[in-house]
Design a protein around this motif. Structure first.
Motif, PDB file in Angstrom:
ATOM      1  N   ASP A  16      -7.043 -35.626   7.837  1.00 39.63           N
ATOM      2  CA  ASP A  16      -8.040 -36.580   7.341  1.00 39.63           C
ATOM      3  C   ASP A  16      -8.792 -36.020   6.130  1.00 39.63           C
ATOM      4  N   GLN A  17      -8.862 -34.689   6.021  1.00 36.73           N
ATOM      5  CA  GLN A  17      -9.527 -34.041   4.887  1.00 36.73           C
ATOM      6  C   GLN A  17      -8.577 -33.853   3.702  1.00 36.73           C
ATOM      7  N   GLY A  18      -7.324 -34.306   3.860  1.00 38.87           N
ATOM      8  CA  GLY A  18      -6.376 -34.241   2.745  1.00 38.87           C
ATOM      9  C   GLY A  18      -5.327 -33.157   2.842  1.00 38.87           C
ATOM     10  N   THR A  19      -5.312 -32.405   3.922  1.00 38.30           N
ATOM     11  CA  THR A  19      -4.317 -31.351   4.100  1.00 38.30           C
ATOM     12  C   THR A  19      -2.980 -31.977   4.512  1.00 38.30           C
ATOM     13  N   PRO A  20      -1.880 -31.588   3.873  1.00 32.86           N
ATOM     14  CA  PRO A  20      -0.572 -32.100   4.316  1.00 32.86           C
ATOM     15  C   PRO A  20      -0.328 -31.726   5.777  1.00 32.86           C
ATOM     16  N   ILE A  21       0.377 -32.574   6.494  1.00 32.28           N
ATOM     17  CA  ILE A  21       0.532 -32.384   7.940  1.00 32.28           C
ATOM     18  C   ILE A  21       1.187 -31.050   8.288  1.00 32.28           C
ATOM     19  N   GLU A  22       2.187 -30.630   7.518  1.00 36.45           N
ATOM     20  CA  GLU A  22       2.853 -29.354   7.809  1.00 36.45           C
ATOM     21  C   GLU A  22       1.874 -28.193   7.658  1.00 36.45           C
ATOM     22  N   ALA A  23       1.055 -28.241   6.605  1.00 42.75           N
ATOM     23  CA  ALA A  23       0.057 -27.188   6.387  1.00 42.75           C
ATOM     24  C   ALA A  23      -1.018 -27.244   7.472  1.00 42.75           C
ATOM     25  N   ALA A  24      -1.434 -28.443   7.856  1.00 43.79           N
ATOM     26  CA  ALA A  24      -2.439 -28.587   8.911  1.00 43.79           C
ATOM     27  C   ALA A  24      -1.936 -27.980  10.217  1.00 43.79           C
ATOM     28  N   CYS A  25      -0.674 -28.227  10.530  1.00 41.80           N
ATOM     29  CA  CYS A  25      -0.100 -27.672  11.760  1.00 41.80           C
ATOM     30  C   CYS A  25      -0.072 -26.150  11.697  1.00 41.80           C
TER      31      CYS A  25
ATOM     32  N   ILE B 173      -2.071 -23.537  14.191  1.00 39.62           N
ATOM     33  CA  ILE B 173      -1.355 -22.468  14.913  1.00 39.62           C
ATOM     34  C   ILE B 173      -2.021 -21.129  14.645  1.00 39.62           C
ATOM     35  N   LEU B 174      -2.335 -20.858  13.381  1.00 40.25           N
ATOM     36  CA  LEU B 174      -2.977 -19.586  13.032  1.00 40.25           C
ATOM     37  C   LEU B 174      -4.376 -19.478  13.643  1.00 40.25           C
ATOM     38  N   GLU B 175      -5.132 -20.572  13.647  1.00 39.55           N
ATOM     39  CA  GLU B 175      -6.449 -20.554  14.285  1.00 39.55           C
ATOM     40  C   GLU B 175      -6.326 -20.239  15.772  1.00 39.55           C
ATOM     41  N   ASP B 176      -5.344 -20.849  16.419  1.00 40.55           N
ATOM     42  CA  ASP B 176      -5.135 -20.630  17.849  1.00 40.55           C
ATOM     43  C   ASP B 176      -4.734 -19.177  18.111  1.00 40.55           C
ATOM     44  N   GLN B 177      -3.876 -18.627  17.268  1.00 41.90           N
ATOM     45  CA  GLN B 177      -3.462 -17.229  17.428  1.00 41.90           C
ATOM     46  C   GLN B 177      -4.641 -16.285  17.207  1.00 41.90           C
ATOM     47  N   LEU B 178      -5.475 -16.585  16.226  1.00 43.78           N
ATOM     48  CA  LEU B 178      -6.651 -15.757  15.970  1.00 43.78           C
ATOM     49  C   LEU B 178      -7.610 -15.790  17.155  1.00 43.78           C
TER      50      LEU B 178
ATOM     51  N   ALA C 124      -5.648 -30.858  14.142  1.00 43.10           N
ATOM     52  CA  ALA C 124      -4.711 -31.138  13.050  1.00 43.10           C
ATOM     53  C   ALA C 124      -5.087 -32.450  12.365  1.00 43.10           C
ATOM     54  N   ARG C 125      -5.468 -33.435  13.148  1.00 39.46           N
ATOM     55  CA  ARG C 125      -5.869 -34.729  12.581  1.00 39.46           C
ATOM     56  C   ARG C 125      -7.077 -34.578  11.672  1.00 39.46           C
ATOM     57  N   GLU C 126      -8.051 -33.746  12.077  1.00 35.97           N
ATOM     58  CA  GLU C 126      -9.219 -33.494  11.228  1.00 35.97           C
ATOM     59  C   GLU C 126      -8.795 -32.961   9.867  1.00 35.97           C
ATOM     60  N   LEU C 127      -7.878 -31.991   9.886  1.00 39.88           N
ATOM     61  CA  LEU C 127      -7.413 -31.393   8.634  1.00 39.88           C
ATOM     62  C   LEU C 127      -6.658 -32.398   7.775  1.00 39.88           C
TER      63      LEU C 127
ATOM     64  N   LEU D 290       3.903 -28.287  16.441  1.00 38.56           N
ATOM     65  CA  LEU D 290       2.545 -27.871  16.790  1.00 38.56           C
ATOM     66  C   LEU D 290       2.337 -28.014  18.287  1.00 38.56           C
ATOM     67  N   ILE D 291       2.796 -29.123  18.832  1.00 35.97           N
ATOM     68  CA  ILE D 291       2.732 -29.349  20.277  1.00 35.97           C
ATOM     69  C   ILE D 291       4.088 -29.869  20.735  1.00 35.97           C
TER      70      ILE D 291
END
Length: 113
Positions: free
Chosen positions: A74-83, A87-92, A69-72, A45-46
């Motif tokens: 913390d909400q229960g998203t696996p780290i790989e999915a959060a990353c 990335i997709l949010e940044d690209q959008l 990514a940490r927010e996601l 991710l970075i």
């Protein structure tokens, strides 16, 4: 060209891409652990820059990305999915910015009625 150092002027601290923060300080700033920063680095991710001594250095931009990514996580998203989400949010966001620039340029070049 010599490597850049933190002592090359105050303008560097205004640069969102300048790697001014150590791993410990970066983790503290986003409320995470150094292990979390290593994990988002491993997930690509970075990619922190390295100091001459080999220590990781982070920019403000990288910290914003890691904090999202940490927010996601913390909400229960696996780290790989959060990353991947970040990335997709940044690209959008980048695509929307470019689209807006193209629309503005087209509007400036359009003939007046």
């Amino acid at each position: 060209m010599p490597p850049e150092t933190l002592t090359q002027g105050p303008d560097r601290f205004d640069d969102d891409d300048y790697p001014a923060y150590t791993m410990g300080r970066a983790a503290e700033m986003i409320g995470a652990t150094p292990g979390f920063l290593r994990a988002v680095g491993e997930a690509r991710l970075i990619t922190p820059l390295r100091s001459e001594g080999g220590h990781r250095r982070y920019s403000r931009y990288q910290l914003r990305i890691a904090a999202r990514a940490r927010e996601l996580v913390d909400q229960g998203t696996p780290i790989e999915a959060a990353c991947r989400i970040v990335i997709l949010e940044d690209q959008l966001e980048e695509a929307q910015r470019i689209n807006e620039q193209l629309r503005a340029a087209k509007a400036e070049g359009a003939p007046s009625s």
